[in-house]
Design a protein around this motif. Structure first.
Motif, PDB file in Angstrom:
ATOM      1  N   THR A   1      -5.254  -3.561  -5.697  1.00 51.98           N
ATOM      2  CA  THR A   1      -4.028  -3.562  -4.757  1.00 51.98           C
ATOM      3  C   THR A   1      -2.809  -4.698  -4.833  1.00 51.98           C
ATOM      4  O   THR A   1      -3.061  -5.892  -4.839  1.00 51.98           O
ATOM      5  CB  THR A   1      -4.410  -4.235  -3.060  1.00 51.98           C
ATOM      6  OG1 THR A   1      -6.118  -3.580  -2.914  1.00 51.98           O
ATOM      7  CG2 THR A   1      -3.580  -3.831  -2.248  1.00 51.98           C
ATOM      8  N   LEU A   2      -1.635  -4.230  -4.736  1.00 52.61           N
ATOM      9  CA  LEU A   2      -0.297  -5.131  -5.353  1.00 52.61           C
ATOM     10  C   LEU A   2      -0.469  -5.295  -3.629  1.00 52.61           C
ATOM     11  O   LEU A   2      -0.523  -5.181  -3.459  1.00 52.61           O
ATOM     12  CB  LEU A   2       0.562  -4.118  -5.781  1.00 52.61           C
ATOM     13  CG  LEU A   2       0.551  -4.067  -6.797  1.00 52.61           C
ATOM     14  CD1 LEU A   2       2.480  -2.780  -7.121  1.00 52.61           C
ATOM     15  CD2 LEU A   2       1.100  -4.536  -8.378  1.00 52.61           C
ATOM     16  N   HIS A   3      -0.153  -7.412  -4.382  1.00 52.15           N
ATOM     17  CA  HIS A   3       0.183  -8.315  -3.384  1.00 52.15           C
ATOM     18  C   HIS A   3       0.616  -9.294  -3.722  1.00 52.15           C
ATOM     19  O   HIS A   3       0.654  -9.229  -4.877  1.00 52.15           O
ATOM     20  CB  HIS A   3      -1.530  -8.454  -2.629  1.00 52.15           C
ATOM     21  CG  HIS A   3      -2.274  -8.996  -3.573  1.00 52.15           C
ATOM     22  ND1 HIS A   3      -2.626  -8.399  -4.576  1.00 52.15           N
ATOM     23  CD2 HIS A   3      -2.650 -10.560  -3.793  1.00 52.15           C
ATOM     24  CE1 HIS A   3      -3.712 -10.027  -5.536  1.00 52.15           C
ATOM     25  NE2 HIS A   3      -3.171 -10.623  -5.130  1.00 52.15           N
ATOM     26  N   ARG A   4       1.513  -9.852  -2.628  1.00 51.34           N
ATOM     27  CA  ARG A   4       2.104 -11.415  -3.300  1.00 51.34           C
ATOM     28  C   ARG A   4       1.887 -12.025  -1.721  1.00 51.34           C
ATOM     29  O   ARG A   4       1.774 -11.991  -0.456  1.00 51.34           O
ATOM     30  CB  ARG A   4       3.816 -10.743  -3.469  1.00 51.34           C
ATOM     31  CG  ARG A   4       4.212 -10.131  -2.037  1.00 51.34           C
ATOM     32  CD  ARG A   4       5.480  -9.777  -2.000  1.00 51.34           C
ATOM     33  NE  ARG A   4       6.494  -9.590  -0.662  1.00 51.34           N
ATOM     34  CZ  ARG A   4       6.375  -8.172  -0.103  1.00 51.34           C
ATOM     35  NH1 ARG A   4       6.430  -7.580  -0.984  1.00 51.34           N
ATOM     36  NH2 ARG A   4       7.628  -8.177   0.553  1.00 51.34           N
ATOM     37  N   VAL A   5       2.407 -12.942  -2.118  1.00 49.77           N
ATOM     38  CA  VAL A   5       2.748 -14.241  -1.227  1.00 49.77           C
ATOM     39  C   VAL A   5       3.826 -15.192  -0.685  1.00 49.77           C
ATOM     40  O   VAL A   5       4.947 -15.299  -1.268  1.00 49.77           O
ATOM     41  CB  VAL A   5       1.701 -15.996  -1.086  1.00 49.77           C
ATOM     42  CG1 VAL A   5       2.555 -16.265   0.129  1.00 49.77           C
ATOM     43  CG2 VAL A   5       0.243 -15.568  -1.472  1.00 49.77           C
ATOM     44  N   GLU A   6       4.676 -14.359   0.298  1.00 47.66           N
ATOM     45  CA  GLU A   6       5.680 -14.150   0.662  1.00 47.66           C
ATOM     46  C   GLU A   6       6.451 -16.265   0.681  1.00 47.66           C
ATOM     47  O   GLU A   6       5.762 -16.925   1.054  1.00 47.66           O
ATOM     48  CB  GLU A   6       6.305 -14.761   2.056  1.00 47.66           C
ATOM     49  CG  GLU A   6       6.447 -12.752   2.206  1.00 47.66           C
ATOM     50  CD  GLU A   6       7.662 -11.928   1.682  1.00 47.66           C
ATOM     51  OE1 GLU A   6       7.774 -11.695   0.445  1.00 47.66           O
ATOM     52  OE2 GLU A   6       8.311 -11.409   2.319  1.00 47.66           O
TER      53      GLU A   6
ATOM     54  N   THR B   1       0.972  -1.016   0.212  1.00 51.74           N
ATOM     55  CA  THR B   1       0.006   0.169   0.198  1.00 51.74           C
ATOM     56  C   THR B   1       0.943   1.068  -0.053  1.00 51.74           C
ATOM     57  O   THR B   1       1.859   1.133   0.118  1.00 51.74           O
ATOM     58  CB  THR B   1      -0.916  -0.022   1.185  1.00 51.74           C
ATOM     59  OG1 THR B   1      -0.304   0.043   2.108  1.00 51.74           O
ATOM     60  CG2 THR B   1      -1.442  -1.421   1.878  1.00 51.74           C
ATOM     61  N   ALA B   2       0.996   2.577   0.319  1.00 41.11           N
ATOM     62  CA  ALA B   2       0.887   3.465  -0.389  1.00 41.11           C
ATOM     63  C   ALA B   2       1.385   3.927   0.967  1.00 41.11           C
ATOM     64  O   ALA B   2       2.532   5.067   1.204  1.00 41.11           O
ATOM     65  CB  ALA B   2       0.131   4.647  -0.526  1.00 41.11           C
ATOM     66  N   ALA B   3       0.595   3.391   1.823  1.00 40.76           N
ATOM     67  CA  ALA B   3       1.371   3.697   3.178  1.00 40.76           C
ATOM     68  C   ALA B   3       2.059   2.583   3.955  1.00 40.76           C
ATOM     69  O   ALA B   3       3.169   2.545   5.362  1.00 40.76           O
ATOM     70  CB  ALA B   3      -0.360   3.918   4.562  1.00 40.76           C
ATOM     71  N   GLY B   4       2.923   1.705   2.983  1.00 42.81           N
ATOM     72  CA  GLY B   4       3.634   0.405   3.233  1.00 42.81           C
ATOM     73  C   GLY B   4       3.131  -0.581   3.236  1.00 42.81           C
ATOM     74  O   GLY B   4       1.872  -0.748   2.521  1.00 42.81           O
TER      75      GLY B   4
END
Length: 220
Positions: free
Chosen positions: A151-156, A130-133
Motif C-alpha cells: 500500500t502507498l502511504h504517508r505521514v502528514e 487506496t483505490a477507494a480514496g
C-alpha cells in the motif's frame, strides 16, 4: 485488509519506548529508508545500537505475535526490522511504498503502533492511499494499524507536539492478502459460532475448511 486494533501495548510498555525516544541514541530516519523513500522521509529514529533497542524490539515482536486478533489477521511467520520513530516541528514522511525485502525478510504486512495520545500533537496522520480514496488514521496510544505492505502511504507533517510510533514488518505464513482476509473472515465466523453454540457439527466443518485452506496456502 487495513485493520486498526486497540490496546496492543500497555501504559508501562508505551512508557519504556517513549523514554528511550526522549533519552536514547537517535539518528535521522533517512538512514534506514530505501534510496527513493529517503527523499521524502524526515523523522528521527532510535539507533539500532542504542542499549535498549534490542529489548524493545523483542518486546514489541512478542506483543504483536501473541495478540489474538493480530495473529488471526496476519498469520505471522517472521518479523523484519522494528523501528522506533518520533516526528516534530513539521517533520513528515511523504508518499512511499515499503521495500519488498527488509532485513532479509519479505514484507507482507506493515504495522504502526501509536505511542502518543492524539491530543498531544497536531498533524501526523498516517494516510493510506487506496483505490477507494485516502484513509487517514490517528489512533489512541497503544493502538496499532496493520496493512498490506503493497500500500502507498504517508505521514502528514506534525505541526505541534511530537508523534511517536513503533513501525515494523511481518512475513506472513499466507503470502496473498486476499487469502489472509478470507481466512480471517472464516475464522471470525467459526469462533463466533463456537461462542454462541459450542462445538457443533457446523463448527467442526468450518474448522476443517480453515485447516485445509491453511495447508493449501501456507508457506512455512
Amino acid at each position: 485488509m487495513i485493520l486498526p486494533v486497540t490496546d496492543i501495548l500497555s501504559a508501562e510498555q508505551i512508557g519504556r519506548i517513549t523514554a528511550r525516544l526522549t533519552e536514547g541514541r537517535m539518528q535521522h530516519g533517512a538512514a534506514t529508508a530505501g534510496w527513493h523513500a529517503r527523499l521524502v522521509k524526515d523523522n528521527e529514529q532510535l539507533r539500532a545500537d542504542d542499549p535498549a533497542h534490542a529489548d524493545l524490539r523483542a518486546m514489541v515482536e512478542q506483543v504483536v505475535r501473541t495478540h489474538p486478533l493480530v495473529a488471526m489477521a496476519t498469520r505471522p511467520c517472521r518479523f523484519g526490522p522494528i523501528l522506533f520513530s518520533r516526528y516534530g516541528g513539521g517533520q513528515h514522511y511523504g508518499s512511499h511504498v515499503d521495500d519488498a525485502i527488509m532485513g532479509g525478510v519479505r514484507t507482507d504486512i506493515s504495522f504502526t503502533l501509536f505511542l502518543a495520545d492524539p491530543a498531544e500533537y497536531d498533524g501526523g496522520e498516517l494516510v493510506m492511499e487506496t483505490a477507494a480514496g485516502e484513509m487517514a488514521f490517528k489512533l489512541p496510544a497503544g493502538s496499532g494499524l496493520f496493512y498490506p505492505s503493497t500500500t502507498l502511504h504517508r505521514v502528514e507533517p506534525v505541526t505541534r507536539g511530537q508523534r511517536m510510533a513503533a513501525v515494523g514488518w511481518i512475513r506472513s505464513l499466507i503470502r496473498d492478502a486476499g487469502d489472509r482476509e478470507l481466512l480471517f473472515d472464516l475464522d471470525t465466523a467459526r469462533q463466533t459460532l463456537f461462542q454462541q453454540q459450542g462445538k457443533t457439527a457446523e463448527f467442526d466443518l468450518l474448522s476443517k475448511c480453515l485447516a485445509n485452506l491453511m495447508r493449501k496456502w501456507a508457506e512455512d
